[in-house]
Design a protein around this motif. Structure first.
Motif, PDB file in Angstrom:
ATOM      1  N   UNK A 109     -96.289 -16.048  36.411  1.00  0.00           N
ATOM      2  CA  UNK A 109     -97.717 -16.397  36.347  1.00  0.00           C
ATOM      3  C   UNK A 109     -98.369 -15.795  35.107  1.00  0.00           C
ATOM      4  N   UNK A 110     -98.000 -14.551  34.787  1.00  0.00           N
ATOM      5  CA  UNK A 110     -98.556 -13.914  33.586  1.00  0.00           C
ATOM      6  C   UNK A 110     -98.180 -14.719  32.336  1.00  0.00           C
ATOM      7  N   UNK A 111     -96.944 -15.198  32.288  1.00  0.00           N
ATOM      8  CA  UNK A 111     -96.523 -16.019  31.162  1.00  0.00           C
ATOM      9  C   UNK A 111     -97.267 -17.334  31.110  1.00  0.00           C
ATOM     10  N   UNK A 112     -97.540 -17.918  32.273  1.00  0.00           N
ATOM     11  CA  UNK A 112     -98.303 -19.155  32.309  1.00  0.00           C
ATOM     12  C   UNK A 112     -99.714 -18.975  31.795  1.00  0.00           C
ATOM     13  N   UNK A 113    -100.267 -17.783  31.997  1.00  0.00           N
ATOM     14  CA  UNK A 113    -101.629 -17.500  31.556  1.00  0.00           C
ATOM     15  C   UNK A 113    -101.704 -17.027  30.106  1.00  0.00           C
ATOM     16  N   UNK A 114    -100.559 -16.656  29.535  1.00  0.00           N
ATOM     17  CA  UNK A 114    -100.555 -16.059  28.200  1.00  0.00           C
ATOM     18  C   UNK A 114     -99.579 -16.805  27.289  1.00  0.00           C
ATOM     19  N   UNK A 115    -100.012 -17.877  26.655  1.00  0.00           N
ATOM     20  CA  UNK A 115     -99.119 -18.683  25.816  1.00  0.00           C
ATOM     21  C   UNK A 115     -98.413 -17.880  24.715  1.00  0.00           C
ATOM     22  N   UNK A 116     -99.116 -16.915  24.116  1.00  0.00           N
ATOM     23  CA  UNK A 116     -98.530 -16.183  23.005  1.00  0.00           C
ATOM     24  C   UNK A 116     -97.405 -15.244  23.449  1.00  0.00           C
ATOM     25  N   UNK A 117     -97.408 -14.830  24.710  1.00  0.00           N
ATOM     26  CA  UNK A 117     -96.352 -13.950  25.225  1.00  0.00           C
ATOM     27  C   UNK A 117     -95.484 -14.654  26.277  1.00  0.00           C
ATOM     28  N   UNK A 118     -95.614 -15.958  26.379  1.00  0.00           N
ATOM     29  CA  UNK A 118     -94.961 -16.705  27.473  1.00  0.00           C
ATOM     30  C   UNK A 118     -93.447 -16.542  27.465  1.00  0.00           C
ATOM     31  N   UNK A 146     -91.430 -14.248  26.194  1.00  0.00           N
ATOM     32  CA  UNK A 146     -90.964 -12.897  26.537  1.00  0.00           C
ATOM     33  C   UNK A 146     -91.158 -12.611  28.021  1.00  0.00           C
ATOM     34  N   UNK A 147     -92.319 -12.975  28.564  1.00  0.00           N
ATOM     35  CA  UNK A 147     -92.591 -12.718  29.977  1.00  0.00           C
ATOM     36  C   UNK A 147     -91.661 -13.536  30.879  1.00  0.00           C
ATOM     37  N   UNK A 148     -91.377 -14.762  30.486  1.00  0.00           N
ATOM     38  CA  UNK A 148     -90.506 -15.598  31.308  1.00  0.00           C
ATOM     39  C   UNK A 148     -89.044 -15.153  31.225  1.00  0.00           C
ATOM     40  N   UNK A 149     -88.649 -14.595  30.098  1.00  0.00           N
ATOM     41  CA  UNK A 149     -87.298 -14.036  30.009  1.00  0.00           C
ATOM     42  C   UNK A 149     -87.153 -12.859  30.970  1.00  0.00           C
ATOM     43  N   UNK A 150     -88.173 -12.027  31.037  1.00  0.00           N
ATOM     44  CA  UNK A 150     -88.150 -10.908  31.991  1.00  0.00           C
ATOM     45  C   UNK A 150     -88.083 -11.439  33.422  1.00  0.00           C
ATOM     46  N   UNK A 151     -88.854 -12.482  33.711  1.00  0.00           N
ATOM     47  CA  UNK A 151     -88.862 -13.065  35.061  1.00  0.00           C
ATOM     48  C   UNK A 151     -87.485 -13.593  35.436  1.00  0.00           C
ATOM     49  N   UNK A 152     -86.846 -14.300  34.500  1.00  0.00           N
ATOM     50  CA  UNK A 152     -85.499 -14.825  34.754  1.00  0.00           C
ATOM     51  C   UNK A 152     -84.521 -13.679  34.995  1.00  0.00           C
ATOM     52  N   UNK A 153     -84.613 -12.623  34.199  1.00  0.00           N
ATOM     53  CA  UNK A 153     -83.708 -11.486  34.346  1.00  0.00           C
ATOM     54  C   UNK A 153     -83.848 -10.839  35.723  1.00  0.00           C
ATOM     55  N   UNK A 154     -85.075 -10.743  36.213  1.00  0.00           N
ATOM     56  CA  UNK A 154     -85.300 -10.162  37.544  1.00  0.00           C
ATOM     57  C   UNK A 154     -84.525 -10.916  38.616  1.00  0.00           C
ATOM     58  N   UNK A 155     -84.547 -12.234  38.542  1.00  0.00           N
ATOM     59  CA  UNK A 155     -83.919 -13.045  39.590  1.00  0.00           C
ATOM     60  C   UNK A 155     -82.422 -13.208  39.391  1.00  0.00           C
ATOM     61  N   UNK A 156     -81.998 -13.264  38.133  1.00  0.00           N
ATOM     62  CA  UNK A 156     -80.591 -13.524  37.866  1.00  0.00           C
ATOM     63  C   UNK A 156     -79.724 -12.289  38.065  1.00  0.00           C
TER      64      UNK A 156
END
Length: 402
Positions: free
Chosen positions: A159-168, A170-180
């Protein structure tokens, strides 16, 4: 987790473990149709963004698609999809998943928040639903609590990545790492402990079949791309028709590499393992590479058919080599899990692809695509012969014992 010692849930939603192998149901096959669309969206997005940034973004989106599917497959491994509640759950995930897939082309632009909310709703909502059904005393509950914790943490980053295009990114890579990677540590969380794979008493044959069906979904999308690109060609000239045959042969070789030489043995390995949860986790990690190889190869097929005699560009060369290479790498690791050794044929295929990459820039798309397909065919034939010799030797050894 071991359900035999657990209290039977009042809802009766768990699969009956009566010694018979659980089969994939029609509702699960229907559920997979959403992912046919998602895989198509991913390949088209990569084709339209052939750059390093575009490739990384598509990779992150592919992990999201895979994780949503894979976590749901684990749920339907434990829970009976023929029950009304689980069917409703799957249908709800399909609806939200369709929206998520529709947002893929603009996920790093104007529809990033839509993608993030849809994805987080699938992962968190599904796990919360399962916890409500299980109750607090069931043996599966602690593991789903840990899973919920990690998926909730991941959802914050989505959600943070969805709200922050400039950091999207990096934030989504962290999110993927959490789940994977969280299954690697047993979904460990402070105060909740961690689980052990021996507690994940799964229906091994069912999980293996689910992974195999996703490979079929991806290969089907590759064939659809081949047919659609030929259909839209202005002229069916010789180079286009040769490219058509080449891309079909490549898809056939990929099918052969997986289904003729290892898929049945993969099912047997997980069914007869003393720790099926561990093998299932390996499948979770390996098949994401295998299917990624098919998706990238589908992009390469479209390039070859659309512009067979075009001088090859660095990005096109990378796609044409990376697709088969990822597929061979994923299959090599998969066979390492199944047979406990890396197949020499796959290693040789990877070396040949590396050599092709070294001089491929001097020729055209069709030549590189044709040579890559030839390498896949050679690898498939080598591996197929090797497996048959091994099987015959095994049979002769046991016949002599009798």
């Amino acid at each position: 987790m071991n359900t035999s010692s657990a209290k039977k849930p009042l809802t009766g939603l768990l699969r009956v473990r009566d010694g018979h192998e659980a089969r994939v149901s029609f509702v699960e096959l229907f559920f997979d149709l959403i992912y046919v669309f998602a895989v198509t969206q991913l390949s088209h997005r990569l084709l339209e963004n052939l750059s390093v940034a575009g490739a990384v973004e598509t990779l992150v989106l592919w992990f999201a698609v895979w994780l949503a599917w894979q976590y749901t497959s684990w749920v339907t491994n434990w829970f009976d999809p023929e029950t009304l509640q689980i069917r409703v759950l799957l249908f709800a995930i399909m609806l939200v998943g369709l929206l998520m897939a529709a947002a893929i082309p603009e996920a790093f632009d104007g529809r990033g928040l839509v993608f993030a909310i849809a994805y987080a709703a699938i992962q968190v909502g599904r796990t919360l639903f399962v916890l409500c059904c299980l109750g607090k005393d069931h043996a599966l509950t602690p593991n789903f609590r840990r899973m919920f914790g990690w998926l909730f943490i991941s959802a914050v980053f989505w959600i943070a990545g969805g709200l922050s295009p400039e950091h999207r990114l990096a934030l989504w890579i962290i999110a993927v790492a959490c789940e994977y990677f969280s299954p690697m540590i047993g979904f460990a969380l402070p105060g909740l402990g961690r689980s052990d794979t021996r507690e994940w008493t799964i229906e091994g044959g069912h999980l293996a079949e689910r992974c195999q069906l996703f490979v079929i979904v991806a290969l089907g999308e590759a064939l659809l791309v081949t047919g659609a690109t030929v259909a839209h060609a202005a002229q069916w000239e010789a180079p286009v028709m040769v490219a058509f045959v080449v891309t079909f042969a490549s898809a056939l070789a990929m099918w052969w590499l997986y289904f003729d030489t290892s898929s049945k043995d993969g099912s047997d390995a997980i069914v007869h393992s003393s720790d099926p949860g561990r093998i299932g986790a390996y499948f979770h990690y390996v098949h994401v590479i295998i299917v990624a190889g098919v998706i990238v190869s589908a992009v390469g097929a479209e390039l070859v058919i659309a512009h067979p005699d075009q001088r090859i560009a660095p990005t096109s060369l990378l796609v044409l080599i990376a697709g088969p290479a990822l597929y061979l790498l994923g299959n090599a690791v998969y066979k390492k899990v199944v047979y406990r050794r890396l197949p020499l044929s796959h290693l040789a295929g990877l070396v040949l692809l590396a050599l092709l990459a070294a001089f491929g820039y001097v020729t055209d798309l069709l030549m590189v695509g044709g040579l890559a397909a030839a390498i896949l065919i050679l690898t498939a034939a080598w591996e197929s012969c090797s497996r048959r010799k091994t099987a015959l030797a095994y049979q002769d050894e046991h016949a002599s014992q009798w």
